[in-house]
Design a protein around this motif. Sequence first.
Motif, PDB file in Angstrom:
ATOM      1  N   SER A   1      40.168 -10.856 -26.533  1.00 46.41           N
ATOM      2  CA  SER A   1      40.661 -12.145 -25.956  1.00 46.41           C
ATOM      3  C   SER A   1      40.150 -12.206 -24.675  1.00 46.41           C
ATOM      4  O   SER A   1      39.704 -11.202 -24.013  1.00 46.41           O
TER       5      SER A   1
ATOM      6  N   LYS B   1      35.486 -17.017 -24.499  1.00 48.45           N
ATOM      7  CA  LYS B   1      35.718 -16.966 -25.929  1.00 48.45           C
ATOM      8  C   LYS B   1      34.840 -17.637 -26.660  1.00 48.45           C
ATOM      9  O   LYS B   1      33.985 -17.418 -27.499  1.00 48.45           O
TER      10      LYS B   1
ATOM     11  N   ASP C   1      40.807 -18.207 -27.454  1.00 48.09           N
ATOM     12  CA  ASP C   1      41.404 -17.474 -28.321  1.00 48.09           C
ATOM     13  C   ASP C   1      41.765 -18.179 -29.687  1.00 48.09           C
ATOM     14  O   ASP C   1      42.915 -18.141 -30.289  1.00 48.09           O
TER      15      ASP C   1
END
Length: 184
Positions: free
Chosen positions: A67, A3, A170
């Motif tokens: 995610s 991410k 995340d």
Amino acid sequence: MKKLLYIVAFVLIFSCESNDDTPENQLSALTTLESQDGLSYTESIDAWNALKTNNGTSYTYQTTVVSFTGFGSITELTISNNVVTSRIYQEFSTDQMTGERDIIDSFTETGSQLGTHPKGATPLTIDQLYTTCAADYLIVDETENTLYFQTATNGLMTLCGFFPNNCADDCFEGITISAFDWVN
């Protein structure tokens, strides 16, 4: 970690020049914050207002959250004459091998139902997103967070928020606009 790499690949990290946290200095600093396209926060708002003048105040936009684990969601909001009229939400799981998404939850809200489900993006207009961006996300402590601001080529804000410096996955807090279209 994926991410973080995704965010870094698509946004420009920026910083405010002033350490003075007064509202006047925070507002002043927003005029100098630039996206990777070179537009400041204030220039992006000006571009948005020009777009509304040319196209009206009826549009749809989507926010997408994904995610690193493969779970995510898409919220689509419809705005008619600068009023949110519907919110469609889909939560999904992505198969790590095939990339296919399985819908695991969804809902549609209209009228008095708007905002009654706890999941999904808050039903806000783009104008309200700009206000939220400045008031909630671009004012965090820069010594503890990395700030992000990005615009589309037409000047519309597509990303506004922050990532805490000591977080691995995340952790992005903010606004993402993953799709936008005018409604005639």
